[in-house]
Motif scaffolding. Structure first.
Motif: not given
Length: 320
Positions: A101-117
């Motif tokens: 967000q600080q560097w200007g991303a307009d959207t973010v995807m959480d592509l977590s594949t580990g535990k505690r997703i």
């Protein structure tokens, strides 16, 4: 930013952005997008109604500052984050979000594949002023244990859970069909999409159609209830320029065109992913084909990657 700009605080209850736009309503979210894009609110409404713009804004995502993606808007940049089974923690993923967000991303995807997703995703949504996207099949696989043990019911359960928690858009690989798999047999790099590969493995094992395709109406019902934007995944995108613009890629694209219209009919916002590894001389034809087949739905460009000789540096290759 005033309270009226927050997705939940002033959300128009009971209808998706698309339904409101079709009914002639200029929502609070549309007004905020107009302000950010320096366009008239009525222009934003018309573009959302036409399907040429999406406003990923789940009302449950209370700290969201709404934004728009489409032909009339500025080009947007997505950042991918997410934990692996061996690396990262919840705090580190929230830190990645804050940097994005600080560097200007307009959207973010959480592509977590580990535990505690789930815990990681909820922490990210709570801290994100930008829309958050996911690929629900990743969490479904973590619960199932193996691709062969995935079920349509489990996929719907995860999609519903994520929608209730505030995910703004989801990649749904509903366009990879059983009949398409034979078209991939002679590819240099086969199927490189993780979601597409998981579903292909499931279909080969069970000799049955893609459950996300068979249950697409159920997926749409969940997304309509929570105004989740669908990002139609390109499970058969080419993984090398040798495979660019082949029969498998375009067979899936034609299916995605039909799914786009079904989503629109259900009041659900849609963008379409593609095209993967494409040489420069084929870029224009690929974009024009997507715009024609999917009736100008926003193009979520994965890549395009115009060379195969920079593994590990796809972000630089894409910048070409």
């Amino acid at each position: 930013m005033t309270q009226d700009h927050l997705g939940h605080a002033a959300a128009d209850a009971g209808a998706t952005q698309r339904i409101q736009a079709l009914e002639g309503v200029v929502s609070v979210q549309m007004r905020r997008v107009a302000e950010r894009e320096h366009l008239k609110p009525e222009t934003i409404r018309a573009e959302v109604a036409a399907g040429r713009m999406v406003i990923p804004a789940n009302p449950t995502h209370t700290v969201l500052d709404p934004m728009g993606i489409g032909l009339a808007a500025r080009v947007k940049i997505n950042a991918n984050i997410g934990s692996s089974p061996t690396t990262s923690s919840q705090d580190e993923e929230v830190g990645k979000l804050q940097l994005a967000q600080q560097w200007g991303a307009d959207t973010v995807m959480d592509l977590s594949t580990g535990k505690r997703i789930g815990e990681t995703r909820r922490a990210i949504i709570a801290a994100a002023s930008v829309p958050i996207g996911t690929v629900p099949i990743y969490q479904a696989l973590e619960r199932a244990g193996s691709p062969e043990d995935l079920t349509g019911e489990l996929l719907l359960e995860v999609i519903s859970e994520q929608a209730r928690e505030g995910v703004d858009y989801m990649t749904i690989h509903a366009g990879v069909l059983l009949e398409h798999l034979a078209l991939c047999q002679h590819r240099v790099t086969g199927i490189v999409s993780r979601g597409g590969g998981l579903l292909a493995r499931w279909m080969v094992h069970h000799k049955r159609e893609n459950p996300l395709y068979e249950r697409f109406d159920d997926v749409l019902a969940i997304c309509a209830e929570h105004d989740v934007t669908i990002s139609l995944g390109d499970g058969l995108r080419p993984g090398s320029i040798a495979d660019a613009s082949d029969a498998a890629q375009f067979a899936e694209l034609d299916t995605l065109g039909g799914l786009t219209e079904r989503a629109w009919a259900a009041g659900v916002q849609v963008m379409v992913e593609g095209p993967g590894h494409i040489p420069l001389d084929q870029l224009q034809a690929n974009v024009e084909r997507q715009q024609r087949v999917c009736r100008q739905a926003p193009f979520y460009t994965l890549g395009p990657l115009v060379t195969d000789v920079a593994p590990g540096y796809d972000h630089i290759t894409s910048a070409i």
